[in-house]
Design a protein around this motif. Structure first.
Motif, PDB file in Angstrom:
ATOM      1  N   SER A 177       2.324   9.082  -5.729  1.00  0.00           N
ATOM      2  CA  SER A 177       0.383   9.026  -5.839  1.00  0.00           C
ATOM      3  C   SER A 177       0.172  10.570  -6.338  1.00  0.00           C
ATOM      4  O   SER A 177       1.258  11.094  -6.826  1.00  0.00           O
ATOM      5  N   ASP A 199      -5.167   1.482  -6.369  1.00  0.00           N
ATOM      6  CA  ASP A 199      -5.964   2.781  -5.669  1.00  0.00           C
ATOM      7  C   ASP A 199      -5.041   2.599  -3.885  1.00  0.00           C
ATOM      8  O   ASP A 199      -4.431   2.383  -3.470  1.00  0.00           O
ATOM      9  N   MET A 200      -6.381   3.899  -3.580  1.00  0.00           N
ATOM     10  CA  MET A 200      -5.679   3.965  -2.360  1.00  0.00           C
ATOM     11  C   MET A 200      -5.572   3.207  -1.169  1.00  0.00           C
ATOM     12  O   MET A 200      -5.586   3.376  -0.416  1.00  0.00           O
ATOM     13  N   GLU A 214      -3.238  13.017  -7.641  1.00  0.00           N
ATOM     14  CA  GLU A 214      -4.501  14.206  -6.456  1.00  0.00           C
ATOM     15  C   GLU A 214      -5.527  12.784  -7.065  1.00  0.00           C
ATOM     16  O   GLU A 214      -6.662  13.159  -5.968  1.00  0.00           O
ATOM     17  N   SER A 215      -6.023  12.016  -7.452  1.00  0.00           N
ATOM     18  CA  SER A 215      -6.729  11.447  -7.861  1.00  0.00           C
ATOM     19  C   SER A 215      -6.863  10.094  -6.564  1.00  0.00           C
ATOM     20  O   SER A 215      -7.095   8.542  -6.673  1.00  0.00           O
ATOM     21  N   THR A 216      -5.884  10.183  -5.723  1.00  0.00           N
ATOM     22  CA  THR A 216      -5.472   9.166  -4.684  1.00  0.00           C
ATOM     23  C   THR A 216      -5.120   7.191  -5.365  1.00  0.00           C
ATOM     24  O   THR A 216      -4.995   6.302  -4.868  1.00  0.00           O
ATOM     25  N   ASN A 217      -4.682   7.816  -7.046  1.00  0.00           N
ATOM     26  CA  ASN A 217      -3.995   6.613  -7.060  1.00  0.00           C
ATOM     27  C   ASN A 217      -2.969   6.767  -6.543  1.00  0.00           C
ATOM     28  O   ASN A 217      -1.691   7.699  -6.368  1.00  0.00           O
TER      29      ASN A 217
END
Length: 113
Positions: A6, A26-27, A8-11
């Protein structure tokens, strides 16, 4: 799939070593897109560092920024490459006989090693 990462953009990034592509979710686990980057060698692992994917095998390292679509550089450290680790502006490259240190520069539009 061979790993999960993962950023920092929560991808969520899921490298598929067999297909030589990276799936992005996505998260919540909803599929977003595929990153079939043309790396100049067959890679065995990928590290995610911010917006940059770092592909490598036991001989080479290749950088790809999925936001800017910039590629390179293509590094070939001396000795069999076992693993890499990233910390801020530094990349540590573990080979069979040593740890090599590279200073990375990450400007907004391009970067170099």
């Amino acid at each position: 799939p061979c790993e999960i990462y993962s950023n920092e953009s929560t991808n969520i990034f899921v490298p598929d070593c067999e297909e030589q592509s990276v799936l992005v979710y996505d998260m919540y686990g909803v599929f977003l897109y595929d990153l079939p980057v043309k790396v100049p060698f067959v890679w065995t692992d990928v590290k995610v560092f911010g917006e940059t994917l770092i592909y490598f095998n036991d001989e080479s390292i290749y950088f790809y920024n999925y936001f800017t679509k910039n590629t390179g550089p293509h590094l070939q450290p001396t000795g069999k490459l076992l693993d890499i680790a990233l910390n801020g502006d530094f990349m540590f490259v573990l080979t069979e006989k040593r740890v090599n240190l590279y200073r990375l520069r990450w400007p907004k539009k391009s970067w170099a090693c």
